[in-house]
Design a protein around this motif. Structure first.
Motif, short mmCIF file in Angstrom:
data_model
loop_
_atom_site.label_atom_id
_atom_site.label_comp_id
_atom_site.label_asym_id
_atom_site.label_seq_id
_atom_site.Cartn_x
_atom_site.Cartn_y
_atom_site.Cartn_z
N THR A 132 0.77 -1.17 -0.03
CA THR A 132 0.07 -0.06 0.57
C THR A 132 1.09 1.23 -0.35
O THR A 132 1.16 1.09 1.07
CB THR A 132 -1.21 0.22 1.11
N PRO A 133 0.40 1.86 -0.68
CA PRO A 133 1.86 3.35 -1.08
C PRO A 133 0.87 4.43 0.01
O PRO A 133 -0.05 3.86 1.07
CB PRO A 133 0.67 4.10 -1.97
N VAL A 134 2.15 4.81 0.34
CA VAL A 134 2.09 6.72 1.54
C VAL A 134 1.46 7.31 0.59
O VAL A 134 2.64 8.02 0.57
CB VAL A 134 3.03 6.11 3.12
N ILE A 135 0.30 8.07 1.15
CA ILE A 135 0.02 9.69 0.28
C ILE A 135 -0.48 10.30 2.03
O ILE A 135 -1.21 9.87 2.85
CB ILE A 135 -0.97 8.58 -0.48
N ARG A 136 0.23 11.57 1.40
CA ARG A 136 -0.51 12.33 2.33
C ARG A 136 -1.98 13.37 1.74
O ARG A 136 -1.50 13.28 0.57
CB ARG A 136 0.88 13.84 2.83
N GLU A 137 -2.99 13.22 1.94
CA GLU A 137 -3.48 14.01 1.36
C GLU A 137 -3.96 15.21 2.01
O GLU A 137 -3.92 15.87 3.17
CB GLU A 137 -5.53 13.37 1.57
N PHE A 138 -4.73 16.35 0.60
CA PHE A 138 -4.88 17.89 0.80
C PHE A 138 -5.59 18.49 -0.19
O PHE A 138 -6.39 17.79 -0.68
CB PHE A 138 -2.91 18.47 1.20
N ASN A 139 -5.79 19.94 0.48
CA ASN A 139 -6.73 20.64 -0.38
C ASN A 139 -6.53 21.98 0.29
O ASN A 139 -6.84 22.63 0.82
CB ASN A 139 -7.67 20.03 -0.03
N GLU A 140 -5.62 22.39 -0.05
CA GLU A 140 -4.41 24.32 0.09
C GLU A 140 -4.96 24.99 -1.09
O GLU A 140 -4.97 24.24 -2.37
CB GLU A 140 -2.74 23.42 -0.12
N GLU A 141 -4.83 25.87 -0.12
CA GLU A 141 -5.14 27.47 -0.95
C GLU A 141 -3.36 27.95 -0.55
O GLU A 141 -3.80 28.45 -0.04
CB GLU A 141 -5.74 27.71 -0.58
N ILE A 142 -3.01 28.89 -1.87
CA ILE A 142 -2.23 28.86 -1.79
C ILE A 142 -1.63 30.28 -1.55
O ILE A 142 -2.21 30.61 -3.61
CB ILE A 142 -0.48 28.15 -2.49
N LEU A 143 -1.79 31.63 -2.07
CA LEU A 143 -1.58 33.18 -2.23
C LEU A 143 -0.59 32.81 -1.66
O LEU A 143 0.46 33.73 -1.04
CB LEU A 143 -3.19 33.63 -1.17
N VAL A 144 0.49 33.83 -3.47
CA VAL A 144 1.06 35.27 -3.34
C VAL A 144 1.34 36.00 -3.11
O VAL A 144 -0.32 37.17 -3.62
CB VAL A 144 2.04 34.57 -4.75
N ASP A 145 1.92 36.84 -3.18
CA ASP A 145 1.82 38.37 -2.87
C ASP A 145 1.90 39.18 -3.61
O ASP A 145 1.24 40.22 -4.28
CB ASP A 145 3.12 39.23 -1.92
N GLU A 146 2.69 38.56 -5.03
CA GLU A 146 2.54 39.11 -6.22
C GLU A 146 3.29 37.74 -7.36
O GLU A 146 3.59 36.74 -6.76
CB GLU A 146 3.79 40.39 -6.35
N LEU A 147 2.94 38.82 -8.44
CA LEU A 147 3.66 37.27 -9.93
C LEU A 147 4.50 37.47 -10.18
O LEU A 147 5.86 38.35 -9.29
CB LEU A 147 2.49 37.93 -11.65
N GLY A 148 5.60 35.99 -10.41
CA GLY A 148 6.50 35.68 -10.50
C GLY A 148 7.16 35.39 -9.45
O GLY A 148 8.42 34.59 -9.02
N GLU A 149 6.71 35.46 -8.07
CA GLU A 149 7.43 33.64 -6.99
C GLU A 149 7.10 33.06 -7.53
O GLU A 149 6.34 32.09 -7.92
CB GLU A 149 6.15 34.30 -5.85
N THR A 150 7.98 31.86 -6.37
CA THR A 150 7.99 30.95 -6.81
C THR A 150 7.93 29.73 -5.68
O THR A 150 8.02 30.04 -4.18
CB THR A 150 9.66 30.38 -7.07
#
Length: 408
Positions: A132-150
Motif C-alpha cells: 500500500t502506498p503512503v500518500i499525504r492528502e490535502f486541499n490547499e490554497e496558496i496565495l502569493v503576494d505578487e506574480l513572479g514568485e516561486t
C-alpha cells in the motif's frame, strides 16, 4: 426445390425429414410439397400441402460489437449479446495492470467483456505482493503576494507502493473554462506563479487503475489581495519529501543533507525577550528522497523532539503515547497527540504536524507575528545538532563549518 430454382423448376429431391437441425443456407431452403396419406377409407385418399422454407442468419448485422458474442434464439427469432466466451480450462495464469489474477488470457477477455474496463497483461504468472502506498492528502490554497514568485508543489506521494502508483495532474485556469493535462518533471517541483499558472491543480493518485479508491489532492493558486491589517493572519511553513521547504514568507527552498536547518524561530514572541522559541528540522535520505527525519523544539530552556516512527523524546527519554489522547510535554505549555498517523504538537503560539515519515507543517496561531524564515540557501547559517544518544548539543554555527553538524 432448391433455393436457386424457381417454383416451376423440374429439379427436385425427395426427403422424409420432417425437421431440420443446422440447416444450410442455399441448400435446405426452398419450396417443399408434403404428400399426406389419409388412408384407403378416406376420400380423397391423399392430399398435398405446399410451403416455403426460408433460412435466415439471426445474428447477421447484430450490434454485439467485437467483445461480446451473439447467441440466437431460433424459437422466436431473437438474439442475445453475451460474454460467454466458452473459455477453456487451460492453466496459463497472468496478472493484469489492475492487479487481477486470471486463469488464462481468455478469462481476462471474458471479464473485460463483462465490466467494460480496459486492462492489459502486466506479467505472466501470479501477481507480486501488493504494498500500500503512503500518500499525504490535502486541499490547499496558496496565495502569493505578487506574480513572479516561486512556490513548491508536490503530489503528496510519500511512498509509491507496489505496484507503483500512477500520478496525473490537471490544471484548471482561474475561471475554469480550460483544462490542461500537465506532466511535472520532478515531484515536488517549483512553479513560478504568473497569469498562465494561476488556477487549480488537481492531482489524481491511483494504484492498479482503481478509480474508486483514487486519492484526489488539490492546490488552488492565487494572488493575495491587499491585506486588511486589522485581520489576524495565520502563517504556515511546510516541508515536503524531496527536501522542498515552503517558508512562512512564501519563498521556496531546497535543502541538502546537512544535519539541521532553522524551520521557524521567534526571538521575541509577542514582545517577550525571555521566551524565544526555535524549531529545527533534521533531514536524511528516505525512499530515494531528501526527507524530514525529525523536528527539534527549543522552548526557552526546554528541549524536546519528535522523530521518524512517531517517537517523541523529552530530555532524552521517550514519551508513551496513546492514539487520540493528548499528553502534556514537561515544563512547557505544549501538548502532543498521536492522531491519524500524525504527530500533532500544540503550543500556545503554534501547531506542528509531522507525518512520522517524511514531511511536516508548522502553523502559527492567529494573531502571532510573522516569524523568522530560513534564508533561501542550501544550508542555514544558524543551527543546532541533535544527538540521538545523548540528546541536544548546543553548536551554534555561523558558516564556519559549511553548515555541517559537529557534535561536541
Amino acid at each position: 426445390l432448391s433455393a436457386a430454382q424457381n417454383e416451376d423448376s423440374e429439379e427436385r429431391r425427395i426427403t422424409t425429414i420432417n425437421e431440420y437441425e443446422n440447416a444450410t443456407l442455399g441448400e435446405d431452403d426452398g419450396y417443399y410439397t408434403c404428400y399426406v396419406i389419409h388412408g384407403d377409407n378416406f376420400e380423397p385418399a391423399y392430399s398435398l400441402a405446399r410451403c416455403q422454407v426460408i433460412i435466415q442468419d439471426i445474428c447477421k448485422d447484430n450490434d454485439c460489437g467485437l467483445e461480446r458474442i451473439c447467441e440466437p434464439n431460433y424459437d422466436d427469432g431473437s438474439y442475445e449479446c453475451t460474454c460467454n466466451l466458452g473459455c477453456p480450462f487451460t492453466y496459463d495464469p497472468l496478472c493484469t495492470n489492475r492487479c487481477e489474477l486470471f486463469f488464462n488470457p481468455c478469462a481476462m477477455r471474458e471479464q473485460t467483456c463483462k465490466d467494460g474496463l480496459p486492462r492489459e497483461i502486466k506479467n505472466r504468472g501470479f501477481c507480486p505482493n501488493r504494498i500500500t502506498p503512503v500518500i499525504r492528502e490535502f486541499n490547499e490554497e496558496i496565495l502569493v503576494d505578487e506574480l513572479g514568485e516561486t512556490i513548491v508543489l508536490t503530489s503528496g506521494v510519500i511512498e509509491k507502493g507496489e505496484p507503483p502508483v500512477q500520478v496525473s495532474w490537471e490544471f484548471y485556469n482561474e475561471d475554469g473554462s480550460d483544462v490542461e493535462v500537465i506532466t511535472p518533471a520532478d515531484d515536488p517541483f517549483q512553479l513560478t506563479v504568473d497569469e498562465d499558472t494561476v488556477g487549480t491543480y488537481q492531482i489524481k493518485i491511483t494504484q492498479c487503475l482503481d478509480e474508486l479508491s483514487a486519492t484526489i489532492n488539490e492546490y488552488t493558486i492565487g494572488v493575495e489581495e491587499e491585506l486588511d491589517l486589522n485581520v489576524n493572519l495565520k502563517y504556515a511553513c511546510s516541508i515536503y519529501p524531496g527536501g522542498g521547504v515552503e517558508a512562512f514568507d512564501g519563498s521556496a527552498s531546497y535543502y541538502d543533507l546537512a544535519c539541521t536547518h532553522v524551520l521557524a524561530a521567534d526571538f521575541r514572541p509577542q514582545g517577550a525577550f525571555t521566551d524565544p522559541w526555535f524549531i529545527y528540522g533534521t533531514f536524511d535520505q528516505h525512499d530515494g528522497n531528501t526527507a524530514l527525519n525529525a523536528l527539534t523544539f527549543y522552548m526557552g530552556r526546554n528541549i524536546f523532539e519528535v522523530q521518524r516512527g512517531w517517537l517523541i523524546h523529552v530530555k532524552g527519554e521517550k514519551m508513551v503515547l496513546e492514539e487520540n489522547v493528548p499528553q502534556p510535554i514537561e515544563n512547557t505549555d505544549c501538548w502532543v497527540t498521536f492522531k491519524n498517523f500524525h504527530m500533532v504538537v500544540d503550543c500556545p503560539l503554534f501547531t506542528v504536524y509531522y507525518d512520522g515519515v517524511m514531511s511536516g507543517h508548522i502553523s502559527l496561531q492567529p494573531g502571532v507575528q510573522a516569524p523568522y524564515s530560513p534564508p533561501d540557501k542550501k544550508r542555514s547559517n544558524v543551527g543546532l545538532c541533535w544527538d540521538s544518544n545523548s540528546g541536544a548539543k548546543p553548536n551554534w554555527q555561523t558558516g564556519i563549518n559549511n553548515g555541517e553538524c559537529q557534535i561536541d
